[in-house]
Structures are given as C-alpha cells and as structure tokens.
Scaffold this active site. Structure first.
Site, PDB file in Angstrom:
ATOM      1  N   TYR A 144       0.846  -1.204   0.000  1.00 16.71           N
ATOM      2  CA  TYR A 144       0.000   0.000   0.000  1.00 16.71           C
ATOM      3  C   TYR A 144       0.881   1.254   0.000  1.00 16.71           C
ATOM      4  O   TYR A 144       0.695   2.158  -0.821  1.00 16.71           O
ATOM      5  CB  TYR A 144      -0.928  -0.012   1.216  1.00 16.71           C
ATOM      6  N   ILE A 177      -7.241   9.210   9.125  1.00 18.67           N
ATOM      7  CA  ILE A 177      -8.522   9.904   8.969  1.00 18.67           C
ATOM      8  C   ILE A 177      -9.642   8.988   9.468  1.00 18.67           C
ATOM      9  O   ILE A 177      -9.754   7.836   9.021  1.00 18.67           O
ATOM     10  CB  ILE A 177      -8.793  10.244   7.476  1.00 18.67           C
TER      11      ILE A 177
HETATM   12  N1  LIG Z   1      -8.778   6.926   5.985  1.00 20.52           N
HETATM   13  C1  LIG Z   1      -7.482   7.102   6.115  1.00 20.52           C
HETATM   14  O1  LIG Z   1      -6.933   7.048   7.243  1.00 20.52           O
HETATM   15  C2  LIG Z   1      -6.618   7.404   4.907  1.00 20.52           C
HETATM   16  C3  LIG Z   1      -5.298   7.830   5.130  1.00 20.52           C
HETATM   17  C4  LIG Z   1      -4.490   8.118   4.048  1.00 20.52           C
HETATM   18  C5  LIG Z   1      -4.988   7.992   2.770  1.00 20.52           C
HETATM   19  N2  LIG Z   1      -6.268   7.564   2.551  1.00 20.52           N
HETATM   20  C6  LIG Z   1      -6.714   7.456   1.168  1.00 20.52           C
HETATM   21  O2  LIG Z   1      -7.879   8.227   1.001  1.00 20.52           O
HETATM   22  C7  LIG Z   1      -8.621   7.738  -0.107  1.00 20.52           C
HETATM   23  C8  LIG Z   1     -10.084   7.609   0.299  1.00 20.52           C
HETATM   24  O3  LIG Z   1     -10.191   6.601   1.312  1.00 20.52           O
HETATM   25  P1  LIG Z   1     -11.181   6.735   2.554  1.00 20.52           P
HETATM   26  O4  LIG Z   1     -10.361   6.787   3.769  1.00 20.52           O
HETATM   27  O5  LIG Z   1     -12.202   7.773   2.308  1.00 20.52           O
HETATM   28  O6  LIG Z   1     -11.830   5.262   2.559  1.00 20.52           O
HETATM   29  P2  LIG Z   1     -13.186   4.712   1.935  1.00 20.52           P
HETATM   30  O7  LIG Z   1     -14.344   5.239   2.688  1.00 20.52           O
HETATM   31  O8  LIG Z   1     -13.008   3.232   1.868  1.00 20.52           O
HETATM   32  O9  LIG Z   1     -13.222   5.336   0.469  1.00 20.52           O
HETATM   33  C9  LIG Z   1     -12.632   4.745  -0.647  1.00 20.52           C
HETATM   34  C10 LIG Z   1     -13.609   4.859  -1.800  1.00 20.52           C
HETATM   35  O10 LIG Z   1     -12.975   4.443  -3.001  1.00 20.52           O
HETATM   36  C11 LIG Z   1     -13.830   3.578  -3.709  1.00 20.52           C
HETATM   37  N3  LIG Z   1     -12.970   2.695  -4.477  1.00 20.52           N
HETATM   38  C12 LIG Z   1     -11.976   1.899  -4.010  1.00 20.52           C
HETATM   39  N4  LIG Z   1     -11.411   1.242  -5.032  1.00 20.52           N
HETATM   40  C13 LIG Z   1     -12.064   1.624  -6.156  1.00 20.52           C
HETATM   41  C14 LIG Z   1     -11.967   1.290  -7.521  1.00 20.52           C
HETATM   42  N5  LIG Z   1     -11.080   0.385  -7.972  1.00 20.52           N
HETATM   43  N6  LIG Z   1     -12.789   1.883  -8.408  1.00 20.52           N
HETATM   44  C15 LIG Z   1     -13.718   2.774  -7.974  1.00 20.52           C
HETATM   45  N7  LIG Z   1     -13.870   3.131  -6.696  1.00 20.52           N
HETATM   46  C16 LIG Z   1     -13.054   2.549  -5.805  1.00 20.52           C
HETATM   47  C17 LIG Z   1     -14.687   2.880  -2.645  1.00 20.52           C
HETATM   48  O11 LIG Z   1     -15.969   2.527  -3.130  1.00 20.52           O
HETATM   49  P3  LIG Z   1     -16.301   1.086  -3.777  1.00 20.52           P
HETATM   50  O12 LIG Z   1     -15.734   0.071  -2.820  1.00 20.52           O
HETATM   51  O13 LIG Z   1     -17.774   1.071  -3.880  1.00 20.52           O
HETATM   52  O14 LIG Z   1     -15.642   1.064  -5.108  1.00 20.52           O
HETATM   53  C18 LIG Z   1     -14.837   3.969  -1.595  1.00 20.52           C
HETATM   54  O15 LIG Z   1     -15.991   4.745  -1.823  1.00 20.52           O
HETATM   55  C19 LIG Z   1      -7.963   6.422  -0.512  1.00 20.52           C
HETATM   56  O16 LIG Z   1      -7.164   6.628  -1.652  1.00 20.52           O
HETATM   57  C20 LIG Z   1      -7.106   6.074   0.697  1.00 20.52           C
HETATM   58  O17 LIG Z   1      -5.991   5.290   0.341  1.00 20.52           O
HETATM   59  C21 LIG Z   1      -7.093   7.271   3.599  1.00 20.52           C
END
Ligand SMILES: NC(=O)c1ccc[n+]([C@@H]2O[C@H](COP(=O)([O-])OP(=O)(O)OC[C@H]3O[C@@H](n4cnc5c(N)ncnc54)[C@H](OP(=O)(O)O)[C@@H]3O)[C@@H](O)[C@H]2O)c1
Length: 240
Positions: A144, A177
């Site tokens: 990741y 987050i």
């Molecule tokens: N939360 C944290 O602590 C954190 C920290 C650093 C970075 N991030 C990054 O922030 C971004 C958003 O994550 P989040 O924390 O908001 O988590 P999340 O709620 O799981 O959001 C991720 C979203 O991306 C969609 N998704 C994943 N793979 C996909 C694909 N191949 N095609 C289309 N949609 C896809 C998912 O929906 P579906 O499953 O329906 O496709 C989901 O709505 C990500 O890139 C994550 O790596 C998060």
C-alpha cells in the site's frame, strides 16, 4: 462559473466529503465507485450531482465511464483507493503475495494513472488533477505504501506533461482519517491510539480536514503549485 469535477471513489469517506464540498459551492460533481448502493445514496444527496459506477482499475470500465462524462472536466480528484490487504485471505505462498501486492498497486497507483489517461482529452486549461496519496508513502506500509509512493513519483511526470496545457497535478497526502470505510472496522484500539499519539495535535483527521487542501489546489490561487505533495496529517509526518 460552475466547474465540472470528477471525484473518484466519491460514495464514502474522503471522496464523499469532497463531493459534498464542491456541490455546495455550486460545481457540477460527478462521483464514481464500484458499489451502486453507497454511490447512489451519496449522489442523490447532492444538488446536481451524477453518480456513475466504475472500477477505476479496469480499462474497459474507464472507457465506458469516459463516454458518459461531460466533454469538459475542470478538476479530476483521483481519490479511489485503499489498503487492499484488509481484504486479503491471509495466504502466504508466493503467488498469493504477488496477487495481494498487485491488488494495492492496481487500487492506488494504476487506478489514478488509468483514470487520468482515460479523461486526459477532457481536462480543461486552467484545471487541476489532485490525487489522494497517503502518509504510508513516507512511513511504509507494505505494498500500500509502495503504491502511494509510486503515485507521488508518477505525479511528477504528470505535472510536466500537463503543465504546458495550464493544468496542475498534485498529491494531497492524508495521515490517519476517521469516519471512512478505510479500516473496514479492523482498526484495533491500541493502533488507533498510537496513530493519534503520533500527531503533533493529538487529534485524528476527519474527511472534512482534507477539503481545504484539495479545494486550494483546485483554485486559481494554486496555479503555480504543481508536482507537489501536500501533507495533511496533524504533524504525524513533519517535513522541513
Ligand atoms: N482513511 C485514512 O486514514 C486514509 C489515510 C491516508 C490515505 N487515505 C486514502 O484516502 C482515499 C479515500 O479513502 P477513505 O479513507 O475515504 O476510505 P473509503 O471510505 O473506503 O473510500 C474509498 C472509496 O474508493 C472507492 N474505491 C476503491 N477502489 C475503487 C476502484 N477500484 N474503483 C472505484 N472506486 C473505488 C470505494 O468505493 P467502492 O468500494 O464502492 O468502489 C470507496 O468509496 C484512498 O485513496 C485512501 O488510500 C485514507
């Protein structure tokens, strides 16, 4: 003038918060995701928003998406992604390791590169591409972290490619987050406490904490900022 903004993975978490922000300031928002349920719920709640089902790691799905998008895109937010190891079956043989490693590269690196390529001809002069990276790129988190680090590296070349067209390309890199589906309810209390203790603020971030950085990079005030990583992590990964 209202802008057209594509937020990938906009059905939940950070993407949903970003879609809500842009819709609230009057932009036309297109949000995507693989699961129709959360996507529809998010899109229906936003004035004038369009939800389109798409797997951003699938070139064929992206071609179908591109055919449905408006002719002009001002802002692309490559937010879709996440730690796919949470979904792994625990197998440790080499073939499984390769499969699981590729899953993170597909979800977090290839998805952004393919999406940007698929909509490249629609990106308008004066626009911006913003990827959601991760603190894992700097602190390490297996495949990741490698994928998110690769995203930031690839973005440097993207910035050079898009620059002559007046389009910027940057990464917003969050720390921990809350209130997203990222951890799939698998975050142990001890790890959560450590992630918070790592910050200078003593606070976890929320999806709303990512809005300001993305909105700024999408604004005319950020026209001379490109090829950069903007960290939003409460000081958990300080830089000089
Ligand atoms: N939360 C944290 O602590 C954190 C920290 C650093 C970075 N991030 C990054 O922030 C971004 C958003 O994550 P989040 O924390 O908001 O988590 P999340 O709620 O799981 O959001 C991720 C979203 O991306 C969609 N998704 C994943 N793979 C996909 C694909 N191949 N095609 C289309 N949609 C896809 C998912 O929906 P579906 O499953 O329906 O496709 C989901 O709505 C990500 O890139 C994550 O790596 C998060």
């Amino acid at each position: 003038m209202a802008r057209t903004i594509l937020v990938t993975g906009g059905g939940t978490g950070i993407g949903r918060a970003l879609a809500e922000h842009f819709a609230a300031v009057g932009d036309h928002v297109v949000l995507t995701g693989r699961r129709p349920g959360p996507l529809k719920e998010a899109a229906d709640a936003l004035p004038g928003a369009t939800g389109l089902v798409c797997d951003h790691a699938d070139p064929a799905a992206l071609l179908r998406l591109a055919a449905e998008l408006p002719e002009r895109l001002d802002i692309l937010v490559n937010n879709a992604g996440g730690q796919t190891d949470f979904d792994a079956d625990g197998a440790t043989d080499l073939a499984s390791y390769a499969r699981d490693f590729r899953a993170n590269l597909d979800a977090n690196l290839l998805s952004a590169a393919l999406t940007t390529r698929a909509v490249d001809d629609r990106l308008a002069a004066g626009g911006a591409v913003i990827h959601i990276g991760s603190i894992a790129a700097d602190q390490g988190s297996g495949s990741y972290g490698a994928a998110k680090a690769g995203l930031a590296s690839w973005n440097i070349d993207l910035a050079r490619t898009l620059g002559p067209r007046g389009i910027t390309a940057n990464v917003v890199s969050p720390g921990y987050i809350t209130d997203t589906e990222f951890f799939r309810d698998q975050l142990a209390d001890e790890r959560r406490e450590r992630l918070i203790a790592d910050t200078a603020t003593g606070c976890p971030g929320s999806p709303d904490d990512i809005i300001g950085a993305v909105a700024f990079l999408a604004s005319p005030g950020a026209r001379h900022i490109t090829g950069q990583v903007l960290n939003v992590n409460g000081g958990a990964h300080p830089t000089r």
